[in-house]
Design a protein around this motif. Structure first.
Motif, PDB file in Angstrom:
ATOM      1  N   UNK A  81      14.115 -10.551  15.825  1.00  0.00           N
ATOM      2  CA  UNK A  81      12.958  -9.725  15.433  1.00  0.00           C
ATOM      3  C   UNK A  81      12.492 -10.016  14.008  1.00  0.00           C
ATOM      4  N   UNK A  82      13.469 -10.312  13.127  1.00  0.00           N
ATOM      5  CA  UNK A  82      13.093 -10.662  11.752  1.00  0.00           C
ATOM      6  C   UNK A  82      12.240 -11.916  11.733  1.00  0.00           C
ATOM      7  N   UNK A 129      15.283  -2.631  13.749  1.00  0.00           N
ATOM      8  CA  UNK A 129      14.293  -3.702  13.862  1.00  0.00           C
ATOM      9  C   UNK A 129      13.521  -3.590  15.169  1.00  0.00           C
ATOM     10  N   UNK A 141     -25.931  -9.480   6.139  1.00  0.00           N
ATOM     11  CA  UNK A 141     -24.834 -10.428   6.365  1.00  0.00           C
ATOM     12  C   UNK A 141     -23.714  -9.763   7.157  1.00  0.00           C
ATOM     13  N   UNK A 147       8.662 -11.045  12.950  1.00  0.00           N
ATOM     14  CA  UNK A 147       7.854 -10.345  11.945  1.00  0.00           C
ATOM     15  C   UNK A 147       7.521 -11.257  10.772  1.00  0.00           C
ATOM     16  N   UNK A 189       9.394  -3.102  15.753  1.00  0.00           N
ATOM     17  CA  UNK A 189       8.519  -3.918  16.601  1.00  0.00           C
ATOM     18  C   UNK A 189       7.836  -3.056  17.657  1.00  0.00           C
ATOM     19  N   UNK A 219     -34.839  -9.432   5.167  1.00  0.00           N
ATOM     20  CA  UNK A 219     -33.493  -9.237   5.702  1.00  0.00           C
ATOM     21  C   UNK A 219     -33.530  -8.591   7.080  1.00  0.00           C
ATOM     22  N   UNK A 246      19.954  -3.671  14.147  1.00  0.00           N
ATOM     23  CA  UNK A 246      19.239  -4.256  15.261  1.00  0.00           C
ATOM     24  C   UNK A 246      18.321  -3.219  15.922  1.00  0.00           C
ATOM     25  N   UNK A 249     -16.925  -7.169 -13.443  1.00  0.00           N
ATOM     26  CA  UNK A 249     -18.338  -6.999 -13.075  1.00  0.00           C
ATOM     27  C   UNK A 249     -18.817  -5.606 -13.468  1.00  0.00           C
ATOM     28  N   UNK A 250     -17.921  -4.627 -13.448  1.00  0.00           N
ATOM     29  CA  UNK A 250     -18.320  -3.267 -13.797  1.00  0.00           C
ATOM     30  C   UNK A 250     -18.512  -3.108 -15.301  1.00  0.00           C
ATOM     31  N   UNK A 308      23.646 -15.235  11.203  1.00  0.00           N
ATOM     32  CA  UNK A 308      22.461 -15.646  11.949  1.00  0.00           C
ATOM     33  C   UNK A 308      21.333 -14.640  11.690  1.00  0.00           C
ATOM     34  N   UNK A 332     -25.902   1.134 -14.986  1.00  0.00           N
ATOM     35  CA  UNK A 332     -25.791   0.509 -16.300  1.00  0.00           C
ATOM     36  C   UNK A 332     -26.762   1.137 -17.298  1.00  0.00           C
ATOM     37  N   UNK A 349      18.455 -12.323  12.646  1.00  0.00           N
ATOM     38  CA  UNK A 349      18.067 -11.725  13.932  1.00  0.00           C
ATOM     39  C   UNK A 349      16.665 -12.159  14.356  1.00  0.00           C
ATOM     40  N   UNK A 353     -26.988  -7.669 -11.524  1.00  0.00           N
ATOM     41  CA  UNK A 353     -26.137  -6.701 -10.828  1.00  0.00           C
ATOM     42  C   UNK A 353     -26.189  -6.886  -9.319  1.00  0.00           C
ATOM     43  N   UNK A 354     -25.163  -6.335  -8.647  1.00  0.00           N
ATOM     44  CA  UNK A 354     -25.019  -6.578  -7.212  1.00  0.00           C
ATOM     45  C   UNK A 354     -25.979  -5.765  -6.356  1.00  0.00           C
ATOM     46  N   UNK A 356     -29.325  -7.415   1.492  1.00  0.00           N
ATOM     47  CA  UNK A 356     -28.843  -8.761   1.833  1.00  0.00           C
ATOM     48  C   UNK A 356     -27.391  -8.706   2.290  1.00  0.00           C
ATOM     49  N   UNK A 413     -22.102 -15.849  -2.227  1.00  0.00           N
ATOM     50  CA  UNK A 413     -21.698 -15.712  -0.831  1.00  0.00           C
ATOM     51  C   UNK A 413     -22.865 -15.519   0.116  1.00  0.00           C
ATOM     52  N   UNK A 414     -24.005 -15.005  -0.387  1.00  0.00           N
ATOM     53  CA  UNK A 414     -25.159 -14.779   0.488  1.00  0.00           C
ATOM     54  C   UNK A 414     -26.189 -15.886   0.374  1.00  0.00           C
ATOM     55  N   UNK A 415     -26.459 -16.300  -0.866  1.00  0.00           N
ATOM     56  CA  UNK A 415     -27.491 -17.313  -1.059  1.00  0.00           C
ATOM     57  C   UNK A 415     -26.965 -18.707  -0.742  1.00  0.00           C
ATOM     58  N   UNK A 449     -18.819 -14.174  -5.487  1.00  0.00           N
ATOM     59  CA  UNK A 449     -19.478 -12.985  -4.952  1.00  0.00           C
ATOM     60  C   UNK A 449     -20.989 -13.163  -4.921  1.00  0.00           C
ATOM     61  N   UNK A 450     -21.550 -13.744  -5.987  1.00  0.00           N
ATOM     62  CA  UNK A 450     -22.996 -13.908  -6.020  1.00  0.00           C
ATOM     63  C   UNK A 450     -23.469 -14.993  -5.062  1.00  0.00           C
TER      64      UNK A 450
END
Lengths: 260, 256
Positions: free
Chosen positions: A8-9, B5, B71, A12, B9, B89, B2, A206-207, A4, B178, A6, B169-170, B67, A227-229, A224-225
């Motif tokens: 608690x497992x 565990x 956000x 979690x 918790x 902003x 037991x 991106x880097x 069986x 760069x 347990x 660029x961000x 920006x 997400x704001x606009x 990423x670009x």
């Protein structure tokens, strides 16, 4: 005999599942479904999606071409310093991708240690090109191929190769007909993990490669670009990315588990 | 098993209880969200000087594109002070969650930066549209990216120049990085980035006054912030003589 589980497992495990699935669910709830028709045109989703597929597949192929032989050397050769070599090779897994991107810039950028020479003698520039995106993505994906292949190689009993040799097979023939078939599931697992990782790659790309739609802007960069606009568009792009990743993992699940 | 565990918790719960009772108010923390173009002057001069003047105060900076910061403030609301590189902003934050004590505290102009030696031979903003020039801009929506596009439009070379952009660029700092690395031929950043105090390893090319864009930086206390009183003191410091002197030495112009 089944024992069986347990309680608690269970608790979690339930928290673990909720933790992972809640953000996914939240994206589905927050997606502005009424804008679905127009969302994809604004965010340039098609372009980013195509680029993501090309870059991730190319990175996967490159990871296999370089990573499998590397795993072979790590698993089978007896040269000294292999553990150090392995640590270096798998470092990109634990390294922040943006650090990888900076390292790639310093090495292969137009003003980099090797990149300067490439640029001056051959006119090759990786930064801001799709090749740069592929290089950055391969950098973070290849270690997964190496790890999966090496553990597969180690689990193969070398006496099979001995038997093949005893029956008159040359080393190449033995690799092709005996080792590779047994290694298949590990290779597939490595390829799938590498591809899934490649699809999600952001920081190194991106880097090192920059962010330009149609050239280096893969789906994660587009998210990423946007997400704001265009937050709604960013959510839809995210859902495409998640759907693709789930598709990859589910489709290949059986192949991965077969060998273990 | 037991027992183990059960410990797994229970222990975090105990730790959580201990954590709340152990919290003391010996030092107060001020969280300042500031545009990435303010990084040097805020972290090297204004932050340390403010901490020195106010015992037990620790100033924590969150630096990024205005920006992104706006956000974050709108969704998380953890900033005490917001210093933005654009009024747009600040307006967004004024709208939600609200601000007090808004004041313009600095101005900045745009400048073209090239790697040392200026490999593409850029002498004026019009040169950025020459075929083959590799240009890096901040993305649209990032204040310096929008200002740069405005200046290019003023110069009448926006379309030709955008064709030369190799990366969006961000933030401002990424554009500068760069160029400092020599990866692209030119970028457009703030004049404060090339001041002697900023100490950046790039070459600057002026943009004429007739096409240049003046960025005005507003600062304000964010409503509902954890330490609004201290935040107001910080805003007064930045707009006061000491703050203004620090900003001037980092290449910022006073707000008019």
């Amino acid at each position: 005999m089944r024992s069986r589980t347990p309680l608690p497992l269970w608790i979690l495990a339930a928290i673990g599942v909720a933790f992972v699935s809640l953000p996914l669910l939240a994206l589905l709830i927050r997606a502005p479904w009424s804008d679905l028709g127009t969302a994809f045109t604004g965010a340039g989703a098609g372009t980013a999606l195509r680029l993501s597929i090309v870059v991730s597949l190319a990175a996967t192929v490159l990871s296999m071409v370089l990573g499998v032989p590397l795993a072979w050397v790590l698993a089978r050769s007896t040269m000294p310093g292999r553990s150090v070599l392995r640590a270096i090779v798998v470092l990109p897994i634990v390294m922040p991708p943006v650090v990888g991107g900076l390292g790639l810039l310093a090495a292969l950028g137009r003003g980099g240690v090797v990149g300067r020479w490439l640029h001056e003698t051959a006119g090759i520039q990786l930064t801001f090109t799709i090749w740069g995106a592929i290089v950055a993505t391969t950098f973070v994906s290849m270690p997964l191929v190496v790890l999966a292949t090496e553990s597969g190689l180690r689990s193969i009993d070398r006496r099979y190769e001995g038997a093949a040799a005893a029956l008159g097979a040359g080393p190449r023939y033995a690799i092709r007909r005996v080792v590779l078939p047994m290694l298949g599931p590990s290779l597939a697992a490595g390829a799938v993990l590498a591809w899934a990782r490649a699809l999600g790659e952001f920081g190194a790309t991106i880097t090192f490669a920059g962010n330009l739609a149609g050239r280096t802007q893969t789906l994660p960069l587009a998210v990423y670009e946007a997400r704001l606009t265009d937050p709604g568009g960013a959510i839809f792009l995210s859902l495409i990315l998640i759907a693709m990743s789930i598709g990859v993992l589910v489709a290949m699940r059986d192949r991965i588990t077969q060998g273990h | 098993m037991r027992v183990f565990l059960a410990m797994v918790v229970v222990l975090p719960l105990l730790a959580a209880c201990g954590g709340t009772s152990a919290t003391t108010d010996e030092t107060s923390e001020l969280t300042v969200f500031a545009a990435s173009s303010l990084t040097d002057v805020f972290t090297e001069r204004i932050g340390p000087a403010f901490e020195a003047e106010h015992d037990g105060v620790r100033v924590v900076f969150n630096l990024g594109a205005s920006d992104s910061l706006a956000a974050q403030i709108r969704s998380e609301g953890t900033a005490d002070v917001f210093a933005s590189a654009s009024g747009t902003w600040m307006d967004a934050v004024a709208d939600d969650p609200g601000i007090t004590g808004r004041a313009d505290f600095a101005q900045n102009r745009l400048v073209i930066v090239t790697p040392p030696g200026n490999p593409a031979g850029i002498a004026a903003i019009e040169d950025l549209s020459e075929p083959g020039v590799q240009l890096v801009l901040a993305a649209e929506g990032v204040p310096v990216g929008d200002y740069a596009r405005e200046a290019l439009a003023n110069a009448g070379t926006l379309d030709g120049t955008l064709a030369n952009v190799v990366s969006n660029e961000e933030d401002n700092a990424s554009v500068l990085a760069k160029i400092a690395a020599g990866e692209a031929d030119a970028g457009i950043v703030y004049e404060s980035d090339v001041s002697a105090a900023a100490g950046s390893d790039v070459n600057a090319v002026e943009i004429g006054d007739d096409v240049n864009v003046i960025a005005t930086y507003p600062i304000a206390v964010v409503s509902g912030a954890p330490s609004t009183e201290l935040a107001a003191v910080f805003v007064a410091y930045v707009t006061g003589p000491d703050g203004q002197a620090a900003l001037a030495s980092y290449g910022f112009d006073p707000a008019t």
